[in-house]
Design a protein around this motif. Structure first.
Motif, PDB file in Angstrom:
ATOM      1  N   GLY A  96      98.223 104.511  37.748  1.00  0.00           N
ATOM      2  CA  GLY A  96      99.500 104.285  38.424  1.00  0.00           C
ATOM      3  C   GLY A  96     100.362 105.510  38.600  1.00  0.00           C
ATOM      4  O   GLY A  96     101.578 105.423  38.460  1.00  0.00           O
ATOM      5  N   GLY A  97      99.784 106.665  38.908  1.00  0.00           N
ATOM      6  CA  GLY A  97     100.570 107.876  39.135  1.00  0.00           C
ATOM      7  C   GLY A  97     100.965 108.624  37.875  1.00  0.00           C
ATOM      8  O   GLY A  97     101.746 109.567  37.920  1.00  0.00           O
ATOM      9  N   TYR A  98     100.411 108.199  36.736  1.00  0.00           N
ATOM     10  CA  TYR A  98     100.700 108.859  35.465  1.00  0.00           C
ATOM     11  C   TYR A  98      99.399 109.249  34.778  1.00  0.00           C
ATOM     12  O   TYR A  98      98.420 108.503  34.820  1.00  0.00           O
ATOM     13  N   ALA A  99      99.425 110.407  34.141  1.00  0.00           N
ATOM     14  CA  ALA A  99      98.320 110.824  33.281  1.00  0.00           C
ATOM     15  C   ALA A  99      98.787 110.609  31.850  1.00  0.00           C
ATOM     16  O   ALA A  99      99.889 111.032  31.473  1.00  0.00           O
ATOM     17  N   TYR A 100      97.961 109.922  31.084  1.00  0.00           N
ATOM     18  CA  TYR A 100      98.258 109.680  29.673  1.00  0.00           C
ATOM     19  C   TYR A 100      97.355 110.599  28.872  1.00  0.00           C
ATOM     20  O   TYR A 100      96.131 110.533  28.986  1.00  0.00           O
ATOM     21  N   VAL A 101      97.967 111.498  28.109  1.00  0.00           N
ATOM     22  CA  VAL A 101      97.224 112.543  27.414  1.00  0.00           C
ATOM     23  C   VAL A 101      97.279 112.317  25.913  1.00  0.00           C
ATOM     24  O   VAL A 101      98.360 112.243  25.319  1.00  0.00           O
ATOM     25  N   ALA A 102      96.081 112.206  25.305  1.00  0.00           N
ATOM     26  CA  ALA A 102      95.957 112.180  23.847  1.00  0.00           C
ATOM     27  C   ALA A 102      96.047 113.625  23.401  1.00  0.00           C
ATOM     28  O   ALA A 102      95.143 114.424  23.640  1.00  0.00           O
ATOM     29  N   ASP A 103      97.164 113.977  22.761  1.00  0.00           N
ATOM     30  CA  ASP A 103      97.531 115.373  22.505  1.00  0.00           C
ATOM     31  C   ASP A 103      97.477 115.724  21.021  1.00  0.00           C
ATOM     32  O   ASP A 103      98.369 116.386  20.493  1.00  0.00           O
ATOM     33  N   ASN A 104      96.416 115.251  20.359  1.00  0.00           N
ATOM     34  CA  ASN A 104      96.160 115.524  18.951  1.00  0.00           C
ATOM     35  C   ASN A 104      97.418 115.210  18.119  1.00  0.00           C
ATOM     36  O   ASN A 104      97.937 114.116  18.190  1.00  0.00           O
ATOM     37  N   GLY A 105      97.912 116.147  17.319  1.00  0.00           N
ATOM     38  CA  GLY A 105      99.050 115.903  16.436  1.00  0.00           C
ATOM     39  C   GLY A 105     100.348 115.615  17.153  1.00  0.00           C
ATOM     40  O   GLY A 105     101.317 115.163  16.548  1.00  0.00           O
ATOM     41  N   ASP A 106     100.402 115.868  18.463  1.00  0.00           N
ATOM     42  CA  ASP A 106     101.613 115.592  19.233  1.00  0.00           C
ATOM     43  C   ASP A 106     101.624 114.203  19.857  1.00  0.00           C
ATOM     44  O   ASP A 106     102.504 113.888  20.647  1.00  0.00           O
ATOM     45  N   GLY A 107     100.639 113.368  19.546  1.00  0.00           N
ATOM     46  CA  GLY A 107     100.664 111.980  19.993  1.00  0.00           C
ATOM     47  C   GLY A 107     100.217 111.767  21.420  1.00  0.00           C
ATOM     48  O   GLY A 107      99.344 112.464  21.932  1.00  0.00           O
ATOM     49  N   LEU A 108     100.848 110.793  22.082  1.00  0.00           N
ATOM     50  CA  LEU A 108     100.504 110.404  23.449  1.00  0.00           C
ATOM     51  C   LEU A 108     101.618 110.815  24.392  1.00  0.00           C
ATOM     52  O   LEU A 108     102.779 110.446  24.186  1.00  0.00           O
ATOM     53  N   GLY A 109     101.271 111.571  25.425  1.00  0.00           N
ATOM     54  CA  GLY A 109     102.248 111.970  26.432  1.00  0.00           C
ATOM     55  C   GLY A 109     102.022 111.213  27.725  1.00  0.00           C
ATOM     56  O   GLY A 109     100.884 110.982  28.124  1.00  0.00           O
ATOM     57  N   SER A 110     103.123 110.797  28.380  1.00  0.00           N
ATOM     58  CA  SER A 110     103.084 110.176  29.711  1.00  0.00           C
ATOM     59  C   SER A 110     103.539 111.237  30.699  1.00  0.00           C
ATOM     60  O   SER A 110     104.696 111.676  30.639  1.00  0.00           O
ATOM     61  N   ILE A 111     102.645 111.627  31.601  1.00  0.00           N
ATOM     62  CA  ILE A 111     102.962 112.713  32.522  1.00  0.00           C
ATOM     63  C   ILE A 111     102.921 112.186  33.953  1.00  0.00           C
ATOM     64  O   ILE A 111     101.902 111.647  34.399  1.00  0.00           O
ATOM     65  N   ASP A 112     104.020 112.337  34.659  1.00  0.00           N
ATOM     66  CA  ASP A 112     104.107 111.928  36.058  1.00  0.00           C
ATOM     67  C   ASP A 112     103.306 112.938  36.883  1.00  0.00           C
ATOM     68  O   ASP A 112     103.641 114.130  36.918  1.00  0.00           O
ATOM     69  N   VAL A 113     102.236 112.462  37.525  1.00  0.00           N
ATOM     70  CA  VAL A 113     101.384 113.344  38.338  1.00  0.00           C
ATOM     71  C   VAL A 113     101.448 112.957  39.810  1.00  0.00           C
ATOM     72  O   VAL A 113     100.569 113.315  40.590  1.00  0.00           O
ATOM     73  N   SER A 114     102.514 112.240  40.219  1.00  0.00           N
ATOM     74  CA  SER A 114     102.638 111.848  41.623  1.00  0.00           C
ATOM     75  C   SER A 114     102.744 113.069  42.525  1.00  0.00           C
ATOM     76  O   SER A 114     102.344 113.020  43.688  1.00  0.00           O
ATOM     77  N   ASN A 115     103.266 114.178  42.017  1.00  0.00           N
ATOM     78  CA  ASN A 115     103.237 115.466  42.702  1.00  0.00           C
ATOM     79  C   ASN A 115     102.305 116.346  41.876  1.00  0.00           C
ATOM     80  O   ASN A 115     102.725 116.916  40.857  1.00  0.00           O
ATOM     81  N   ALA A 116     101.049 116.453  42.300  1.00  0.00           N
ATOM     82  CA  ALA A 116     100.035 117.157  41.519  1.00  0.00           C
ATOM     83  C   ALA A 116     100.392 118.617  41.258  1.00  0.00           C
ATOM     84  O   ALA A 116      99.990 119.186  40.242  1.00  0.00           O
ATOM     85  N   ALA A 117     101.148 119.222  42.143  1.00  0.00           N
ATOM     86  CA  ALA A 117     101.523 120.630  41.976  1.00  0.00           C
ATOM     87  C   ALA A 117     102.634 120.811  40.947  1.00  0.00           C
ATOM     88  O   ALA A 117     102.857 121.920  40.465  1.00  0.00           O
ATOM     89  N   SER A 118     103.317 119.727  40.597  1.00  0.00           N
ATOM     90  CA  SER A 118     104.447 119.834  39.694  1.00  0.00           C
ATOM     91  C   SER A 118     104.502 118.652  38.719  1.00  0.00           C
ATOM     92  O   SER A 118     105.452 117.873  38.720  1.00  0.00           O
ATOM     93  N   PRO A 119     103.482 118.519  37.864  1.00  0.00           N
ATOM     94  CA  PRO A 119     103.495 117.416  36.902  1.00  0.00           C
ATOM     95  C   PRO A 119     104.613 117.601  35.882  1.00  0.00           C
ATOM     96  O   PRO A 119     105.007 118.726  35.572  1.00  0.00           O
TER      97      PRO A 119
END
Length: 175
Positions: A96-119
């Motif tokens: 749905g326009g978001y990348a969910y990143v498993a970021d080791n000790g920093d947990g889970l990040g929700s990243i808006d990737v609707s503009n691929a050049a500027s996540p």
């Protein structure tokens, strides 16, 4: 490919391989009896996870974070954007326009990737241990979280991920 395949996703007759030190490998698997590499992108760090959506490969790339690579021409992949997640990106899933990143000790990040050049990161959840893998279904993210086990996180509002449940596994959860 001479690296260590840490993640793979198949889409449109191609296998996209997160090949650790050897970056992103794109393999034509339209003839499974004769797979062949058609493209390569040097991600510069540990390529550990990959998701493909809408002509882009999203690579969980160690300490660099999330790399977004245009794979609309598999023979000539080009990076279009990246986001430094702050931790060590192990796994990624796009929904749905978001990348969910498993970021080791920093947990889970929700990243808006609707503009691929500027996540941009819009939300974050501290999973409590080492987030290593993630899968998303509906509005839920399922995170493999090291010693703790599996976490279920409600991401129906990506800006405000909320704990929903967890399951303690007998051994460490990594994928």
């Amino acid at each position: 490919a001479g690296g260590e395949a840490y993640g793979v996703m198949v889409s449109g007759g191609y296998a996209y391989v997160a090949d650790y030190w050897d970056g992103l490998r794109i393999i034509d698997v339209s003839n499974p009896a004769s797979p062949r590499e058609v493209g390569y992108y040097d991600t510069g760090d540990y390529a550990q996870g990959v998701a493909v959506s809408g002509g882009y490969a999203y690579v969980a790339n160690g300490y660099i974070g999330l790399r977004i690579i245009d794979v609309s021409n598999p023979a000539s992949p080009q990076e279009v954007g990246y986001y430094n997640t702050g931790g060590e990106a192990y796994g990624v899933m796009v929904s749905g326009g978001y990348a969910y990143v498993a970021d080791n000790g920093d947990g889970l990040g929700s990243i808006d990737v609707s503009n691929a050049a500027s996540p941009r990161e819009v939300g974050y959840y501290d999973t409590g241990d080492d987030a290593q893998g993630v899968a998303v279904s509906g509005g839920d993210a399922y995170v493999a979280d090291g010693d703790i086990g599996r976490r279920i996180i409600d991401v129906s509002n990506p800006a405000r991920p909320q704990a929903k449940g967890f399951y303690t596994t007998a051994v460490e959860a990594y994928g």
